[in-house]
Design an enzyme around this catalytic site. Structure first.
Site, PDB file in Angstrom:
ATOM      1  N   ARG A 175      -6.738 -11.797  33.020  1.00 41.79           N
ATOM      2  CA  ARG A 175      -7.613 -11.564  34.166  1.00 41.79           C
ATOM      3  C   ARG A 175      -8.214 -10.157  34.114  1.00 41.79           C
ATOM      4  O   ARG A 175      -9.396  -9.991  33.832  1.00 41.79           O
ATOM      5  CB  ARG A 175      -6.821 -11.779  35.471  1.00 41.79           C
ATOM      6  CG  ARG A 175      -7.700 -11.919  36.724  1.00 41.79           C
ATOM      7  CD  ARG A 175      -8.068 -10.588  37.367  1.00 41.79           C
ATOM      8  NE  ARG A 175      -6.925  -9.781  37.748  1.00 41.79           N
ATOM      9  CZ  ARG A 175      -7.031  -8.539  38.195  1.00 41.79           C
ATOM     10  NH1 ARG A 175      -8.215  -7.968  38.306  1.00 41.79           N
ATOM     11  NH2 ARG A 175      -5.948  -7.844  38.506  1.00 41.79           N
ATOM     12  N   ASP A 176      -7.421  -9.155  34.357  1.00 41.18           N
ATOM     13  CA  ASP A 176      -7.912  -7.773  34.394  1.00 41.18           C
ATOM     14  C   ASP A 176      -8.416  -7.338  33.022  1.00 41.18           C
ATOM     15  O   ASP A 176      -9.378  -6.575  32.916  1.00 41.18           O
ATOM     16  CB  ASP A 176      -6.782  -6.858  34.875  1.00 41.18           C
ATOM     17  CG  ASP A 176      -7.264  -5.466  35.217  1.00 41.18           C
ATOM     18  OD1 ASP A 176      -8.469  -5.283  35.448  1.00 41.18           O
ATOM     19  OD2 ASP A 176      -6.425  -4.552  35.268  1.00 41.18           O
ATOM     20  N   HIS A 190       0.768   0.040  38.083  1.00 40.81           N
ATOM     21  CA  HIS A 190      -0.357  -0.458  37.277  1.00 40.81           C
ATOM     22  C   HIS A 190      -1.144   0.758  36.795  1.00 40.81           C
ATOM     23  O   HIS A 190      -1.953   1.317  37.534  1.00 40.81           O
ATOM     24  CB  HIS A 190      -1.227  -1.359  38.160  1.00 40.81           C
ATOM     25  CG  HIS A 190      -2.356  -2.023  37.447  1.00 40.81           C
ATOM     26  ND1 HIS A 190      -2.450  -3.393  37.303  1.00 40.81           N
ATOM     27  CD2 HIS A 190      -3.452  -1.525  36.834  1.00 40.81           C
ATOM     28  CE1 HIS A 190      -3.561  -3.690  36.643  1.00 40.81           C
ATOM     29  NE2 HIS A 190      -4.188  -2.574  36.354  1.00 40.81           N
ATOM     30  N   HIS A 214      -3.617   2.961  34.084  1.00 40.01           N
ATOM     31  CA  HIS A 214      -4.655   3.000  33.060  1.00 40.01           C
ATOM     32  C   HIS A 214      -4.443   4.253  32.218  1.00 40.01           C
ATOM     33  O   HIS A 214      -3.824   5.218  32.671  1.00 40.01           O
ATOM     34  CB  HIS A 214      -6.047   2.982  33.698  1.00 40.01           C
ATOM     35  CG  HIS A 214      -6.420   1.647  34.264  1.00 40.01           C
ATOM     36  ND1 HIS A 214      -7.589   0.994  33.935  1.00 40.01           N
ATOM     37  CD2 HIS A 214      -5.766   0.823  35.127  1.00 40.01           C
ATOM     38  CE1 HIS A 214      -7.636  -0.158  34.576  1.00 40.01           C
ATOM     39  NE2 HIS A 214      -6.557  -0.288  35.306  1.00 40.01           N
ATOM     40  N   CYS A 252     -11.974  -1.336  34.708  1.00 33.23           N
ATOM     41  CA  CYS A 252     -12.297  -1.764  36.065  1.00 33.23           C
ATOM     42  C   CYS A 252     -13.806  -1.840  36.175  1.00 33.23           C
ATOM     43  O   CYS A 252     -14.481  -0.837  35.955  1.00 33.23           O
ATOM     44  CB  CYS A 252     -11.740  -0.791  37.102  1.00 33.23           C
ATOM     45  SG  CYS A 252     -12.206  -1.223  38.796  1.00 33.23           S
ATOM     46  N   ASN A 271      -6.167  -0.757  30.312  1.00 35.29           N
ATOM     47  CA  ASN A 271      -4.837  -0.791  30.905  1.00 35.29           C
ATOM     48  C   ASN A 271      -3.790  -0.337  29.892  1.00 35.29           C
ATOM     49  O   ASN A 271      -4.025  -0.308  28.686  1.00 35.29           O
ATOM     50  CB  ASN A 271      -4.501  -2.227  31.316  1.00 35.29           C
ATOM     51  CG  ASN A 271      -5.352  -2.736  32.437  1.00 35.29           C
ATOM     52  OD1 ASN A 271      -5.201  -2.326  33.573  1.00 35.29           O
ATOM     53  ND2 ASN A 271      -6.263  -3.648  32.122  1.00 35.29           N
TER      54      ASN A 271
END
Length: 313
Positions: free
Chosen positions: A29-30, A222, A224, A255, A264
């Site tokens: 997804r991300d 989470h 980065h 993002c 990420n």
């Protein structure tokens, strides 16, 4: 490609760390959401199948964001309909609003996530609302999802720094985060959306949540890797008692609403760290590296993960 011969680091357990970490894999997804070229649904399905085969048990599969905003995930219903679900694997999806929740329920989803902002400016740019008005948007989504028997996770973005507002006060993050948990989210993922966090910030923010009565079992992180701090920040979170870490296979993603955000934390890099610290994680690193090499080939560029490049090079 045949099975890779992957060496592992020496396991040297350290005191004060979790015995096991849950890896929340966000690559499907991300990791893929801001790819310029649409990835075929067949490739996404194989990606999910390979990740499950590597031992990952939480795979964030897709999002029900409007296709206009994230064209890459316009195939959410088709993907979920074609998904070969592995026993013991969860497949949460991101939903932005009640319309997205309706789509998720129609697709038979049993675990969702909502995506809130810790800052005023990002709330306006990403959610088209204000910091406080977002509560009215998410409350019916979370409440109804829980009433339908769904698990709900809350993502909180810009927890450490915002490109328009600078450093974000810990008290502000705690206020929004506690609201999400009190409304019905079972877990809160603290996002370093632009990758500016440092270990001191991480320790301070988690400590602020604990001081406000939030147990670390309700928190995830989470990170980065914009400034190369994702692994250091992860270890700081682990030492503060957090045992759920978000990561993306091969380091995919950024993002779409924050241009300065790079990829990420790579799942392979995380697994290498956990392995060295003697923390259980359940992942077959060789299979995971093969998966990221395979996906990099489909995307037409090498993986940014240091561990992938070291072991597959």
């Amino acid at each position: 490609m045949g099975a890779l011969e992957v060496g592992l680091p020496e396991r040297v357990p350290a005191a004060g760390l979790p015995s096991r970490v849950e890896i929340w894999e966000v690559g499907p997804r991300d990791g893929l959401q801001n790819e310029d070229t649409v990835v075929p649904v067949e490739v996404k399905l194989e990606f999910l199948d390979r990740l499950a085969g590597a031992g990952l048990t939480t795979l964030e599969a897709t999002s029900f964001v409007h296709p206009k905003w994230v064209p890459q995930l316009a195939d959410a219903e088709q993907l979920l309909a074609g998904l070969d679900r592995h026993e013991g694997v969860r497949y949460p999806v991101l939903v932005p609003n009640e319309r997205g929740l309706n789509r998720a329920l129609d697709a038979g989803v049993n675990h969702i996530a909502v995506f809130a902002s810790a800052t005023e400016t990002f709330a306006k740019r990403n959610l088209n609302t204000t910091l406080d008005e977002q509560f009215a948007m998410f409350e019916p989504v979370v409440t109804r999802a829980r009433a339908e028997g769904l698990e709900v996770r809350g993502y909180l973005s810009m927890c450490f720094g915002d490109p328009w507002e600078g450093v974000v006060p810990a008290a502000q993050v705690v206020r929004v985060g506690k609201w999400l948990l009190d409304t019905g989210c079972s877990q809160l993922s603290l996002g370093d959306t632009i990758g500016v966090a440092t270990t001191g910030q991480v320790t301070n923010l988690i400590g602020s949540f604990v001081a406000a009565g939030v147990g670390t079992e309700s928190l995830a992180v989470h990170f980065h890797d914009t400034y190369g701090q994702a692994l250091a920040n992860t270890e700081a979170a682990l030492r503060s008692g957090v045992s759920t870490v978000d990561s993306s296979a091969g380091g995919l993603g950024g993002c779409p609403y924050a241009e300065s955000a790079t990829g990420n934390l790579a799942t392979e890099d995380l697994v290498w760290l956990l392995e060295g610290l003697g923390i259980e994680h359940g992942v077959d690193l060789a299979k995971l590296v093969e998966t990221s090499v395979w996906m990099a080939g489909r995307l037409g560029r090498p993986s940014p993960s240091r561990v992938v490049n070291a072991l597959a090079g």
